[in-house]
Design a protein around this motif. Structure first.
Motif, mmCIF file in Angstrom:
data_model
loop_
_atom_site.group_PDB
_atom_site.id
_atom_site.type_symbol
_atom_site.label_atom_id
_atom_site.label_comp_id
_atom_site.label_asym_id
_atom_site.label_seq_id
_atom_site.Cartn_x
_atom_site.Cartn_y
_atom_site.Cartn_z
ATOM 1 N N GLU A 8 18.606 49.698 59.282
ATOM 2 C CA GLU A 8 19.798 50.365 58.748
ATOM 3 C C GLU A 8 19.977 50.054 57.266
ATOM 4 N N SER A 9 19.679 48.836 56.858
ATOM 5 C CA SER A 9 19.866 48.465 55.448
ATOM 6 C C SER A 9 18.808 49.127 54.571
ATOM 7 N N THR A 10 17.616 49.383 55.087
ATOM 8 C CA THR A 10 16.586 50.057 54.285
ATOM 9 C C THR A 10 16.812 51.566 54.236
ATOM 10 N N ASP A 11 17.492 52.115 55.225
ATOM 11 C CA ASP A 11 17.782 53.555 55.245
ATOM 12 C C ASP A 11 18.851 53.933 54.231
#
Length: 115
Positions: free
Chosen positions: A111-114
């Protein structure tokens, strides 16, 4: 006549015993709440339900921070199946909790990389 008296005695005796058991149960509950046994039990349940730390999960599955999700799943499957065969439910549950913990970490990273 004697059978009727005997039946009445049995019915009355069982009713008396039933009431005595109910009173004893209520008294045991009161004693448990006074001594803190009930609160201690609730605290133990809460303590046991806490999630596993990421470091412990990685140690159980034998993976590092740089291990891919596919490798983690392979290790999980191998350990889970081997413990299912040997009958160690405790170890099997630890392996499952470790996978759940690392799955949550993996999802957070995804989620943090998206974003």
């Amino acid at each position: 006549m004697a059978a009727k008296i005997l039946a009445n005695l049995i019915v009355m005796g069982s009713a008396i015993l039933g009431r005595a058991f109910i009173q004893a149960y209520r008294q045991a509950l009161q004693n448990a709440s006074k001594s803190g046994v009930a609160q201690e039990t609730v605290q133990n349940i809460r303590r046991a339900s806490k999630t596993m730390a990421e470091a412990e999960a990685r140690q159980i599955l034998g993976v590092t921070e740089h291990t891919s999700w596919e490798e983690i799943m392979q290790k999980y499957d191998n350990l889970f199946e081997s413990n299912a065969k040997s009958g160690s439910f405790y170890l099997q549950s630890k392996v499952h909790r470790a996978k759940e913990c690392l799955e949550a970490v993996h999802q957070k990273k995804a989620e943090s990389t998206d974003t």
